[in-house]
Write an enzyme that holds these catalytic residues in place. Structure first.
Site, short mmCIF file in Angstrom:
data_model
loop_
_atom_site.label_atom_id
_atom_site.label_comp_id
_atom_site.label_asym_id
_atom_site.label_seq_id
_atom_site.Cartn_x
_atom_site.Cartn_y
_atom_site.Cartn_z
N CYS A 37 -8.89 5.76 10.12
CA CYS A 37 -9.16 4.51 9.41
C CYS A 37 -8.17 3.41 9.81
O CYS A 37 -7.74 2.62 8.97
CB CYS A 37 -9.16 4.69 7.90
SG CYS A 37 -10.57 5.62 7.34
N ASP A 53 0.88 -1.16 0.00
CA ASP A 53 0.00 0.00 0.00
C ASP A 53 0.92 1.22 0.00
O ASP A 53 1.56 1.52 1.01
CB ASP A 53 -0.88 -0.05 1.25
CG ASP A 53 -1.68 1.24 1.45
OD1 ASP A 53 -1.48 2.21 0.69
OD2 ASP A 53 -2.49 1.27 2.39
#
Lengths: 413, 150
Positions: free
Chosen positions: A372, A208
């Site tokens: 998040c 990521d």
């Protein structure tokens, strides 16, 4: 000619460059008081990006890949040029660049294609510091395929525990999916070591790179990652466009993702055959204008010197941490040796929302919440934190102002 | 903010946050939670012999908006019948959802301070939390047999 950030230069020098670049961002003309420190959530857009997107609509707007007419050819050419530029931006081949809506869709794409080829009891290694975007798609996969997840622990310093990581491998390990830069702690993970260990065990790696793409030059070949996912909007590009990089070998072996136009080569009533890479993964009309905007953002980032920019952002983060460290009640999350321009902190018993709302009164935009990453917040025993994150237009005056305001916040909150 | 009372509203919220009158440690009641920020609050409501709300209290953790809102809720519903309280809460929540004009809050006590918050979509959830918890408490008062199962 646009000013460029200078490597190894004092923060003062790069700060004046940031101040000059700020003028390229129309939002600061609209809101001269704004001190925008929420870059890890999304970056502001320079005029060249907005112009590129607008120019596409003004001069070349047509659907791609199917039109024979001149403007359709031109739209296709501009879309494919954007793909070539993004391939160049991360050292990949155009066939390995799949346009998506962003990091989340990129990772879901892998989970829904590569993931569907996994068998019950196969294992995936993630880390505790993952953004939900690199956690929930795999949790969903455990429900669909019966695979299990293992997590690399995070140390008190906010770094991945690599010794524990190596113990997580088993003959059943099928994928390692980790973030290159933590969106909360700012930790820059040693992805070279992570990839080497995985490849030693013949396990592919998904990175990521959402937080890395705006701040460090990426070279997919040199890194050796099998997949990488990032979003345009965090790297000064429009919303609604992102990239999944995958090696040809991996992408070729995967079943298609969504079904529809463009991802097929032929359709009969009995069935369809799949298009070649990367179109196999791009069903439906793609975000063409946004891809053109993304290309302009890559150009913009390259022109300001992305490596020196990343160093400068880290220097701003250090300046911010040095400034707030002495404020009573401040706790900075993590103390990683290598940190990007991201700092999460708490202030005494004050709720992060109240800290952010207080800063907002002084036109300072920071994020507050769990960013998040619920499991990471739990790891540090907190519910939420405030987060300042720095970008190309942030000056040292921005940092100093935020520090000064925070110094007065304790009395009020 | 253009509202001339913004500073007054802020003062009201701050006062209830720093010096809550109805915060107690409550046991056994479910929390209402706002998963996006981790705020949680639970509300207890007790009826007096006359059928009116004799006591209200809250317990939880969260930002100044959610906690002050809980304190103000408790203050507002004491002395009302469950039906009156329900109407009051539903009006408050409808304002926060944007279905009623914020001026409806002029008829409230300190809850008038949330007129500014009603225009901030992210913080509306904080302000609504305790009031949602109170609604489900009122529901369980109406159906005591279900409540006693747990």
């Amino acid at each position: 000619m646009r000013a460029q950030f200078v490597a190894h230069a004092p923060v003062e020098e790069n700060s004046s460059i940031a101040g000059a670049l700020k003028r390229e961002f129309p939002i600061f003309g609209e809101r001269p008081e704004l001190i925008y420190l929420d870059n890890a959530a999304t970056a502001q857009k320079p005029l060249s990006v907005l112009d590129a997107e607008r120019d596409f609509y003004l001069r070349s707007c047509a659907n791609v890949h199917r039109a024979i007419h001149a403007i359709g050819e031109e739209a296709t050419a501009r879309y494919e040029e954007a793909r070539r530029r993004m391939a160049d931006f991360i050292g990949a081949r155009p066939r390995e660049i799949v346009f998506t809506r962003g990091t989340t869709e990129s990772i879901n794409l892998v989970a829904r294609t590569f993931g569907e080829t996994l068998q019950p009891d196969d294992e995936i290694i993630l880390s505790v510091m993952e953004h939900h975007a690199n956690m929930v798609p795999w949790q969903q996969l455990t429900e669909r395929r019966g695979v299990s997840l293992k997590f690399i622990p995070v140390t008190e310093e906010g770094e991945l525990d690599l010794a524990e990581y190596e113990k997580l491998f088993s003959p059943k390990t099928r994928l390692v999916a980790v973030t290159m830069v933590s969106n909360v702690l700012g930790t820059i993970n040693p992805v070279d070591k992570i990839i080497a260990a995985a490849h030693g065990a013949k396990v592919p790696v998904l990175l990521d790179v959402a937080q890395a793409a705006p701040s460090m030059p990426l070279d997919a070949r040199a890194l050796g990652a099998d997949f990488a996912a990032f979003s345009g909007h965090k790297m000064y590009a429009p919303f609604g466009i992102g990239v999944l990089y995958g090696t040809e070998r991996m992408l070729d072996a995967m079943p298609p993702f969504m079904g529809g136009g463009d991802m097929i080569s032929e359709v009969r009533l009995e069935g369809f055959s799949v298009n070649e890479l990367p179109y196999k993964f791009e069903a439906g009309t793609p975000p063409v204008a946004q891809a053109v905007g993304l290309e302009a953002a890559a150009d913009w980032l390259s022109s300001v010197g992305i490596a020196a920019l990343g160093e400068y952002e880290s220097a701003l983060a250090r300046r911010f941490m040095d400034g707030i460290e002495g404020i009573p009640g401040i706790r900075i999350l993590g103390s990683a040796a290598r940190r990007a321009g991201i700092v999460a902190f708490t202030l005494g018993g004050a709720h992060a929302h109240d800290v952010a709302a207080y800063l907002d009164r002084f036109n300072i935009a920071v994020r507050a919440g769990h960013h998040c990453a619920h499991p990471l917040a739990r790891r540090f025993g907190i519910v939420s934190s405030a987060r300042a994150s720095f970008g190309a237009y942030n000056t040292r005056e921005d940092v100093d102002r935020a520090v000064a305001v925070l110094a007065g916040a304790g009395e009020v909150l | 903010m253009s509202d001339p009372f913004a500073a007054v509203y802020e003062e009201i919220i701050h006062e209830h946050y720093k010096k809550p009158k109805y915060r107690r440690i409550l046991e056994g009641l479910p929390f209402a939670e706002n998963p996006s920020c981790g705020d949680r609050v639970r509300v207890s409501i007790t009826l007096g012999a006359d059928g009116r709300i004799a006591g209200a209290a809250f317990d939880g953790s969260g930002c100044s908006i959610s906690m002050s809102s809980a304190d103000i809720l408790a203050e507002d519903i004491i002395g009302k019948t469950p039906e009156e309280a329900r109407r009051l809460i539903e009006t408050f929540l409808a304002v926060l959802r944007g279905e009623l004009d914020v001026d409806e809050l002029d008829a409230f006590g300190d809850a008038v301070a949330f007129k500014g918050v009603a225009r901030l979509p992210v913080r509306v959830k904080c302000a609504a939390l305790a009031w949602r918890a109170a609604l489900s408490q009122l529901d369980s008062i109406d159906r005591p047999q279900e409540n006693s199962k747990s």
